[in-house]
Write an enzyme that holds these catalytic residues in place. Structure first.
Site, PDB file in Angstrom:
ATOM      1  N   ASP A 131      41.818  37.400  37.081  1.00 37.58           N
ATOM      2  CA  ASP A 131      41.516  38.764  36.631  1.00 37.58           C
ATOM      3  C   ASP A 131      42.553  39.651  37.298  1.00 37.58           C
ATOM      4  O   ASP A 131      42.515  39.862  38.516  1.00 37.58           O
ATOM      5  CB  ASP A 131      40.098  39.180  37.041  1.00 37.58           C
ATOM      6  CG  ASP A 131      39.779  40.623  36.600  1.00 37.58           C
ATOM      7  OD1 ASP A 131      40.653  41.257  35.970  1.00 37.58           O
ATOM      8  OD2 ASP A 131      38.665  41.090  36.894  1.00 37.58           O
ATOM      9  N   SER A 158      36.239  48.234  41.058  1.00 34.72           N
ATOM     10  CA  SER A 158      37.405  48.542  40.216  1.00 34.72           C
ATOM     11  C   SER A 158      36.873  48.871  38.832  1.00 34.72           C
ATOM     12  O   SER A 158      37.051  48.149  37.876  1.00 34.72           O
ATOM     13  CB  SER A 158      38.394  47.374  40.195  1.00 34.72           C
ATOM     14  OG  SER A 158      37.947  46.315  39.398  1.00 34.72           O
ATOM     15  N   ASP A 166      38.059  43.601  30.049  1.00 30.66           N
ATOM     16  CA  ASP A 166      36.974  44.133  30.869  1.00 30.66           C
ATOM     17  C   ASP A 166      37.074  45.663  30.845  1.00 30.66           C
ATOM     18  O   ASP A 166      36.380  46.324  30.064  1.00 30.66           O
ATOM     19  CB  ASP A 166      37.110  43.562  32.296  1.00 30.66           C
ATOM     20  CG  ASP A 166      36.169  44.208  33.303  1.00 30.66           C
ATOM     21  OD1 ASP A 166      35.271  44.962  32.897  1.00 30.66           O
ATOM     22  OD2 ASP A 166      36.327  43.963  34.518  1.00 30.66           O
ATOM     23  N   LYS A 206      29.348  43.472  30.834  1.00 35.94           N
ATOM     24  CA  LYS A 206      28.692  43.961  32.052  1.00 35.94           C
ATOM     25  C   LYS A 206      27.661  44.998  31.626  1.00 35.94           C
ATOM     26  O   LYS A 206      28.036  46.121  31.239  1.00 35.94           O
ATOM     27  CB  LYS A 206      29.719  44.614  32.974  1.00 35.94           C
ATOM     28  CG  LYS A 206      30.707  43.661  33.640  1.00 35.94           C
ATOM     29  CD  LYS A 206      31.813  44.468  34.337  1.00 35.94           C
ATOM     30  CE  LYS A 206      32.627  43.617  35.297  1.00 35.94           C
ATOM     31  NZ  LYS A 206      33.839  44.349  35.771  1.00 35.94           N
ATOM     32  N   GLN A 217      43.582  40.771  41.402  1.00 33.54           N
ATOM     33  CA  GLN A 217      42.243  40.966  41.987  1.00 33.54           C
ATOM     34  C   GLN A 217      41.449  39.674  42.186  1.00 33.54           C
ATOM     35  O   GLN A 217      40.773  39.511  43.187  1.00 33.54           O
ATOM     36  CB  GLN A 217      41.455  41.921  41.097  1.00 33.54           C
ATOM     37  CG  GLN A 217      40.074  42.266  41.601  1.00 33.54           C
ATOM     38  CD  GLN A 217      39.409  43.295  40.704  1.00 33.54           C
ATOM     39  OE1 GLN A 217      39.729  44.469  40.760  1.00 33.54           O
ATOM     40  NE2 GLN A 217      38.482  42.857  39.867  1.00 33.54           N
ATOM     41  N   GLU A 218      41.545  38.764  41.200  1.00 38.43           N
ATOM     42  CA  GLU A 218      40.710  37.562  41.301  1.00 38.43           C
ATOM     43  C   GLU A 218      41.443  36.323  40.797  1.00 38.43           C
ATOM     44  O   GLU A 218      42.075  36.361  39.743  1.00 38.43           O
ATOM     45  CB  GLU A 218      39.430  37.727  40.457  1.00 38.43           C
ATOM     46  CG  GLU A 218      38.545  38.855  40.940  1.00 38.43           C
ATOM     47  CD  GLU A 218      37.470  39.236  39.922  1.00 38.43           C
ATOM     48  OE1 GLU A 218      37.047  38.364  39.138  1.00 38.43           O
ATOM     49  OE2 GLU A 218      37.084  40.411  39.915  1.00 38.43           O
ATOM     50  N   HIS A 234      28.852  39.538  36.389  1.00 39.37           N
ATOM     51  CA  HIS A 234      28.363  40.294  37.551  1.00 39.37           C
ATOM     52  C   HIS A 234      29.309  41.457  37.852  1.00 39.37           C
ATOM     53  O   HIS A 234      30.298  41.653  37.151  1.00 39.37           O
ATOM     54  CB  HIS A 234      28.293  39.355  38.766  1.00 39.37           C
ATOM     55  CG  HIS A 234      29.634  38.864  39.256  1.00 39.37           C
ATOM     56  ND1 HIS A 234      29.801  38.177  40.439  1.00 39.37           N
ATOM     57  CD2 HIS A 234      30.896  38.953  38.718  1.00 39.37           C
ATOM     58  CE1 HIS A 234      31.074  37.891  40.623  1.00 39.37           C
ATOM     59  NE2 HIS A 234      31.751  38.334  39.598  1.00 39.37           N
ATOM     60  N   ARG A 235      29.013  42.216  38.917  1.00 44.37           N
ATOM     61  CA  ARG A 235      29.938  43.210  39.468  1.00 44.37           C
ATOM     62  C   ARG A 235      30.276  42.794  40.895  1.00 44.37           C
ATOM     63  O   ARG A 235      29.602  41.947  41.474  1.00 44.37           O
ATOM     64  CB  ARG A 235      29.305  44.617  39.492  1.00 44.37           C
ATOM     65  CG  ARG A 235      28.797  45.160  38.192  1.00 44.37           C
ATOM     66  CD  ARG A 235      29.834  45.344  37.113  1.00 44.37           C
ATOM     67  NE  ARG A 235      31.025  46.079  37.462  1.00 44.37           N
ATOM     68  CZ  ARG A 235      31.414  47.224  36.908  1.00 44.37           C
ATOM     69  NH1 ARG A 235      30.646  47.787  35.981  1.00 44.37           N
ATOM     70  NH2 ARG A 235      32.554  47.801  37.231  1.00 44.37           N
ATOM     71  N   SER A 236      31.261  43.455  41.467  1.00 43.70           N
ATOM     72  CA  SER A 236      31.622  43.081  42.845  1.00 43.70           C
ATOM     73  C   SER A 236      30.513  43.450  43.836  1.00 43.70           C
ATOM     74  O   SER A 236      30.304  42.761  44.831  1.00 43.70           O
ATOM     75  CB  SER A 236      32.951  43.705  43.237  1.00 43.70           C
ATOM     76  OG  SER A 236      32.941  45.091  43.001  1.00 43.70           O
ATOM     77  N   GLU A 268      42.023  37.855  32.517  1.00 45.04           N
ATOM     78  CA  GLU A 268      41.264  39.090  32.262  1.00 45.04           C
ATOM     79  C   GLU A 268      42.114  40.308  32.617  1.00 45.04           C
ATOM     80  O   GLU A 268      42.846  40.298  33.612  1.00 45.04           O
ATOM     81  CB  GLU A 268      39.998  39.040  33.132  1.00 45.04           C
ATOM     82  CG  GLU A 268      39.060  40.236  32.976  1.00 45.04           C
ATOM     83  CD  GLU A 268      37.813  40.060  33.846  1.00 45.04           C
ATOM     84  OE1 GLU A 268      37.294  38.921  33.945  1.00 45.04           O
ATOM     85  OE2 GLU A 268      37.367  41.051  34.440  1.00 45.04           O
ATOM     86  N   LYS A 274      30.441  34.806  34.476  1.00 43.81           N
ATOM     87  CA  LYS A 274      31.321  35.078  35.615  1.00 43.81           C
ATOM     88  C   LYS A 274      30.448  35.655  36.715  1.00 43.81           C
ATOM     89  O   LYS A 274      30.009  36.805  36.616  1.00 43.81           O
ATOM     90  CB  LYS A 274      32.388  36.076  35.161  1.00 43.81           C
ATOM     91  CG  LYS A 274      33.465  36.358  36.196  1.00 43.81           C
ATOM     92  CD  LYS A 274      34.359  37.497  35.705  1.00 43.81           C
ATOM     93  CE  LYS A 274      35.484  37.764  36.687  1.00 43.81           C
ATOM     94  NZ  LYS A 274      35.946  39.162  36.599  1.00 43.81           N
ATOM     95  N   HIS A 304      39.162  44.400  45.860  1.00 40.58           N
ATOM     96  CA  HIS A 304      38.041  43.693  46.488  1.00 40.58           C
ATOM     97  C   HIS A 304      38.364  43.167  47.881  1.00 40.58           C
ATOM     98  O   HIS A 304      37.536  42.546  48.526  1.00 40.58           O
ATOM     99  CB  HIS A 304      37.612  42.493  45.622  1.00 40.58           C
ATOM    100  CG  HIS A 304      37.011  42.908  44.327  1.00 40.58           C
ATOM    101  ND1 HIS A 304      36.751  42.022  43.315  1.00 40.58           N
ATOM    102  CD2 HIS A 304      36.604  44.115  43.870  1.00 40.58           C
ATOM    103  CE1 HIS A 304      36.229  42.663  42.283  1.00 40.58           C
ATOM    104  NE2 HIS A 304      36.134  43.935  42.602  1.00 40.58           N
ATOM    105  N   GLU A 311      33.375  39.496  46.657  1.00 43.64           N
ATOM    106  CA  GLU A 311      32.623  38.521  45.851  1.00 43.64           C
ATOM    107  C   GLU A 311      32.575  37.143  46.496  1.00 43.64           C
ATOM    108  O   GLU A 311      32.278  36.151  45.847  1.00 43.64           O
ATOM    109  CB  GLU A 311      33.230  38.427  44.441  1.00 43.64           C
ATOM    110  CG  GLU A 311      33.086  39.732  43.664  1.00 43.64           C
ATOM    111  CD  GLU A 311      33.692  39.668  42.274  1.00 43.64           C
ATOM    112  OE1 GLU A 311      34.231  38.612  41.890  1.00 43.64           O
ATOM    113  OE2 GLU A 311      33.632  40.691  41.569  1.00 43.64           O
TER     114      GLU A 311
HETATM  115  P1  PGA Z   1      34.108  45.443  39.732  1.00 44.50           P
HETATM  116  O1  PGA Z   1      35.218  44.425  39.274  1.00 44.50           O
HETATM  117  O2  PGA Z   1      32.780  44.864  39.605  1.00 44.50           O
HETATM  118  O3  PGA Z   1      34.523  45.734  41.160  1.00 44.50           O
HETATM  119  O4  PGA Z   1      34.331  46.647  38.854  1.00 44.50           O
HETATM  120  C1  PGA Z   1      34.985  43.173  38.785  1.00 44.50           C
HETATM  121  C2  PGA Z   1      35.952  42.936  37.678  1.00 44.50           C
HETATM  122  O5  PGA Z   1      36.956  43.687  37.537  1.00 44.50           O
HETATM  123  O6  PGA Z   1      35.740  42.036  36.887  1.00 44.50           O
HETATM  124 ZN    ZN Z   2      37.650  42.603  35.668  1.00 44.82          ZN
END
Ligand code: PGA
Ligand code: ZN
Length: 427
Positions: free
Chosen positions: A246, A52, A317, A342, A166-167, A370-372, A291, A393, A157, A210
């Site tokens: 998030d 994302s 983010d 990131k 998403q999270e 991190h990333r997904s 987030e 994170k 994800h 993740e």
């Molecule tokens: P991504 O997403 O690593 O898939 O871009 C993680 C996030 O949105 O924090």
């Molecule tokens: Zn995010």
């Protein structure tokens, strides 16, 4: 400097294609530190990838993908890097950007430059006989970050019937030791799995990218499950664990309708309603961290929510994409009070450092992330400690996630009696 005091130089640069945690190709870079004809250090770094991604991130790879990136490293980058003083990170990073010559790194790819940039720092640290966190942060870097772990997930994800958000995350804000905090998150993860199975009779134990559980469940049910698991595990371990989310709101936003569309719930909210909804969630579930509650270009609504909120981190983010100019705009407008960091969103270690520094100067909490799509590279753990980020994170479970958590457990043990947790506001 190596042992005899002369600075080590870049002797060899090579790149290869490896698998990330989703099984997609990504790039890994090796750098050898040389003193004359002798190898005095080695650095290896791999780039992660997002699902994302923010619209304003740098481009991950050139059009020809990882293969073209590898070719560019061999033909365009390596010949210019060889012989450069390894400790001149800023010069090296500036050269990478100059060789790319585009504003969003689309010629060489931000994943390519970030892997080179971090491999350079690792090789320089190795040549000095120092761990990366010490090389980056000096003697003062002795604080461990609080782990922010993804325990239940949806959105980009996970599958179609998972939540829109998403999270769903956990952060053990009351932990006194990093290792205790990391194990607390893994307990929350396990408990969430059990509770999800009770609530969703169709749950087969599926997980998202993740390692977070991906049940067939709406956002409020998911929040209830995660908040309850945090509370129960808090009681067991004897320190406070708080929930977070998030929203990745840009993924929900429908430009034509001008609304955030919650497909799972059949509800669409405009910006004002979205802000009210976020305030309601923060209050009801005692969220510590939210987030991307709003879309990536709506600094104004971010500022409104930040003004209205009490006792909760509002983190950008996709809003900031680790970009100094965007963070400056956020600071000017009062948008958010925390910045997700990131490194591959911006493409170099120097730019990552500048983003963290700017955030800290203005009281914005930097969260190393991190990333997904990840690899077992553990550099992120060193970056969190070396750059002094009070939160990392990086998931709760899964090999590529625990690679970072376990490295932080090792670092905490290395610190011994000097180990301490970072400064967390709002506790
Ligand atoms: P991504 O997403 O690593 O898939 O871009 C993680 C996030 O949105 O924090
Ligand atoms: Zn995010």
């Amino acid at each position: 400097m190596d042992g005899d005091g002369t600075p080590a130089v870049i002797g060899k640069v090579s790149a290869r294609k490896i698998l990330d945690s989703r099984g997609n190709p990504t790039i890994e870079v090796d750098i050898a530190a040389m003193d004359g004809s002798e190898v005095v250090g080695f650095g290896r770094a791999a780039a992660p990838s997002g699902a994302s991604r923010g619209r304003h991130e740098v481009v991950a790879f050139p059009r020809g993908g990882v293969d073209e990136a590898i070719e560019k490293v061999a033909k365009l980058v390596a010949p210019r890097l060889i012989g450069m003083d390894l400790e001149r990170q800023q010069e090296i990073d500036a050269l990478l950007k100059e060789l790319d010559s585009t504003s969003n790194l689309r010629r060489i790819g931000g994943n390519t430059t970030v892997a080179i940039s971090i491999a350079v720092a690792k090789a320089a640290a190795a040549a000095q006989g120092l761990p990366l966190y010490r090389y980056l942060g000096g003697e003062g870097a002795t604080a461990l970050p609080y782990p922010l772990g993804n325990v239940l997930g949806g959105g980009a994800h996970a599958g179609r019937m998972a939540p829109d958000v998403q999270e769903f995350l956990a952060i053990p804000v009351g932990a006194r030791k990093f290792a205790d905090a990391a194990f607390a998150n893994s307990r929350v993860h396990r408990r969430v799995g059990e509770l999800a199975g009770m609530k969703d009779k169709t749950f087969t134990g599926g997980k998202g990218d993740e390692g977070a559980w991906a049940p067939n469940m709406g956002n409020l049910d998911a929040l209830e499950v995660v908040a309850r698991a945090c509370e129960e595990v808090s009681g067991e371990v004897g320190f406070e664990i708080r929930p977070g989310i998030d929203v990745a709101a840009s993924e929900l936003y429908d430009e034509k309708r001008g609304k955030y569309v919650y497909e799972r719930e059949g509800i669409a909210r405009d910006a004002g309603e979205q802000i009210e909804f976020m305030l309601e969630l923060i209050q009801t579930f005692k969220l510590f961290y939210v987030e991307d509650p709003l879309r990536e270009d709506d600094f104004r609504s971010f500022a409104e929510l930040t003004r209205k909120v009490k006792g909760c981190l509002i983190c950008g983010d996709d809003l900031f994409v680790t970009n100094v100019a965007r963070i400056k705009k956020g600071i000017r407008m009062g948008a958010a009070n925390s910045v997700l960091i990131k490194p591959n969103q911006v493409g170099t270690l120097s730019d990552t450092l500048a983003a963290v520094r700017l955030a800290k100067e203005h009281g914005y909490v930097p969260v190393m992330s991190h990333r997904s799509g990840e690899t077992p590279d553990d550099a992120l753990a060193h970056l969190a400690v070396g750059l002094g980020c009070p939160i990392i994170k990086t998931g709760a479970v899964g090999g590529e996630r625990v690679a970072k958590l376990n490295e932080l457990i090792r670092i905490e043990l290395e610190f011994g009696a000097n180990a301490r947790m970072g400064e967390l506001p709002l506790k």
